[in-house]
Motif scaffolding. Structure first.
Motif, PDB file in Angstrom:
ATOM      1  N   LYS A  41     -15.235   4.135   3.675  1.00  0.00           N
ATOM      2  CA  LYS A  41     -14.256   4.136   3.530  1.00  0.00           C
ATOM      3  C   LYS A  41     -13.421   3.678   1.945  1.00  0.00           C
ATOM      4  O   LYS A  41     -14.097   4.017   1.487  1.00  0.00           O
ATOM      5  N   ILE A  42     -12.636   4.423   2.646  1.00  0.00           N
ATOM      6  CA  ILE A  42     -11.373   4.527   1.077  1.00  0.00           C
ATOM      7  C   ILE A  42     -10.531   3.189   1.000  1.00  0.00           C
ATOM      8  O   ILE A  42      -9.683   3.627   1.905  1.00  0.00           O
ATOM      9  N   ASN A  43     -10.648   2.328   0.550  1.00  0.00           N
ATOM     10  CA  ASN A  43      -9.391   1.721  -0.324  1.00  0.00           C
ATOM     11  C   ASN A  43      -8.248   1.672  -0.901  1.00  0.00           C
ATOM     12  O   ASN A  43      -8.695   1.955  -2.084  1.00  0.00           O
ATOM     13  N   TYR A  44      -7.151   1.187  -1.247  1.00  0.00           N
ATOM     14  CA  TYR A  44      -6.031   1.839  -2.370  1.00  0.00           C
ATOM     15  C   TYR A  44      -5.752   0.684  -2.501  1.00  0.00           C
ATOM     16  O   TYR A  44      -5.205  -0.628  -1.626  1.00  0.00           O
ATOM     17  N   GLU A  51       0.425  -2.094 -14.510  1.00  0.00           N
ATOM     18  CA  GLU A  51      -0.780  -1.921 -13.850  1.00  0.00           C
ATOM     19  C   GLU A  51      -1.309  -0.366 -13.022  1.00  0.00           C
ATOM     20  O   GLU A  51       0.097  -0.535 -12.821  1.00  0.00           O
ATOM     21  N   PHE A  52      -2.415  -0.314 -13.084  1.00  0.00           N
ATOM     22  CA  PHE A  52      -2.656   1.580 -12.562  1.00  0.00           C
ATOM     23  C   PHE A  52      -2.934   1.053 -11.241  1.00  0.00           C
ATOM     24  O   PHE A  52      -4.113   0.109 -10.999  1.00  0.00           O
ATOM     25  N   SER A  53      -2.207   1.741 -10.213  1.00  0.00           N
ATOM     26  CA  SER A  53      -3.043   1.520  -8.435  1.00  0.00           C
ATOM     27  C   SER A  53      -4.127   2.111  -9.036  1.00  0.00           C
ATOM     28  O   SER A  53      -4.940   3.278  -9.458  1.00  0.00           O
ATOM     29  N   GLU A  54      -5.137   2.211  -7.883  1.00  0.00           N
ATOM     30  CA  GLU A  54      -6.471   2.217  -7.296  1.00  0.00           C
ATOM     31  C   GLU A  54      -6.958   2.766  -5.702  1.00  0.00           C
ATOM     32  O   GLU A  54      -6.706   2.000  -5.446  1.00  0.00           O
ATOM     33  N   PHE A  57     -13.727   4.075  -3.428  1.00  0.00           N
ATOM     34  CA  PHE A  57     -14.191   5.005  -2.270  1.00  0.00           C
ATOM     35  C   PHE A  57     -15.682   4.000  -2.298  1.00  0.00           C
ATOM     36  O   PHE A  57     -16.559   3.308  -3.253  1.00  0.00           O
ATOM     37  N   VAL A  58     -16.365   3.429  -0.947  1.00  0.00           N
ATOM     38  CA  VAL A  58     -17.450   2.495  -0.470  1.00  0.00           C
ATOM     39  C   VAL A  58     -17.901   3.667   0.355  1.00  0.00           C
ATOM     40  O   VAL A  58     -17.827   4.499   1.930  1.00  0.00           O
ATOM     41  N   PHE A  59     -19.093   3.420  -0.429  1.00  0.00           N
ATOM     42  CA  PHE A  59     -20.494   4.535   0.476  1.00  0.00           C
ATOM     43  C   PHE A  59     -21.494   3.623   1.514  1.00  0.00           C
ATOM     44  O   PHE A  59     -21.400   2.149   1.226  1.00  0.00           O
ATOM     45  N   LEU A  65     -16.576   3.474  -5.664  1.00  0.00           N
ATOM     46  CA  LEU A  65     -16.695   3.682  -6.960  1.00  0.00           C
ATOM     47  C   LEU A  65     -15.467   3.366  -6.823  1.00  0.00           C
ATOM     48  O   LEU A  65     -14.406   4.025  -5.632  1.00  0.00           O
ATOM     49  N   SER A  66     -14.433   3.460  -8.230  1.00  0.00           N
ATOM     50  CA  SER A  66     -13.073   2.842  -8.122  1.00  0.00           C
ATOM     51  C   SER A  66     -11.891   4.133  -9.444  1.00  0.00           C
ATOM     52  O   SER A  66     -13.196   4.279 -10.068  1.00  0.00           O
ATOM     53  N   LEU A  67     -11.533   4.366  -8.618  1.00  0.00           N
ATOM     54  CA  LEU A  67     -11.131   5.315  -9.545  1.00  0.00           C
ATOM     55  C   LEU A  67      -8.938   5.171  -9.839  1.00  0.00           C
ATOM     56  O   LEU A  67      -8.349   4.671  -8.534  1.00  0.00           O
ATOM     57  N   SER A  68      -8.563   5.195 -11.272  1.00  0.00           N
ATOM     58  CA  SER A  68      -7.956   4.436 -11.056  1.00  0.00           C
ATOM     59  C   SER A  68      -6.349   6.085 -11.227  1.00  0.00           C
ATOM     60  O   SER A  68      -7.178   7.088 -11.514  1.00  0.00           O
ATOM     61  N   GLU A  69      -5.447   5.565 -10.571  1.00  0.00           N
ATOM     62  CA  GLU A  69      -4.757   6.433  -9.948  1.00  0.00           C
ATOM     63  C   GLU A  69      -3.349   6.333 -11.824  1.00  0.00           C
ATOM     64  O   GLU A  69      -2.913   6.044 -11.828  1.00  0.00           O
ATOM     65  N   ASN A  70      -4.183   7.080 -12.624  1.00  0.00           N
ATOM     66  CA  ASN A  70      -3.340   7.263 -14.146  1.00  0.00           C
ATOM     67  C   ASN A  70      -3.059   8.356 -14.539  1.00  0.00           C
ATOM     68  O   ASN A  70      -2.588   8.687 -15.568  1.00  0.00           O
TER      69      ASN A  70
END
Length: 73
Positions: A41-44, A51-54, A57-59, A65-70
């Motif tokens: 799943k992918i959580n937003y 703060e940046f949105s994030e 990704f859950v495997f 894995l977390s990725l900031s929307e930067n």
């Protein structure tokens, strides 16, 4: 001192491609590579004003894995 700091920082990365996601965390020698089929799943998460949105990704094995929307993502 600065060479050591640069070396450690350079070992951390996140890579998204058409076929897979790969990453290595800071201070870790382990590299992770997952196919897109391994993404459970992918959580937003919406960031506040300062703060940046994030994306998280859950495997299938429980890692994430977390990725900031930067501005680059």
């Amino acid at each position: 001192m600065s060479i050591t700091s640069f070396y450690v920082a350079s070992q951390s990365y996140k890579l998204l491609s058409e076929d897979s996601l790969s990453y290595s965390t800071l201070l870790s020698l382990k590299e992770y590579t997952y196919s897109w089929e391994d993404v459970e799943k992918i959580n937003y998460y919406e960031g506040d004003d300062d703060e940046f949105s994030e994306y998280v990704f859950v495997f299938s094995d429980g890692n994430s894995l977390s990725l900031s929307e930067n501005g680059y993502i």
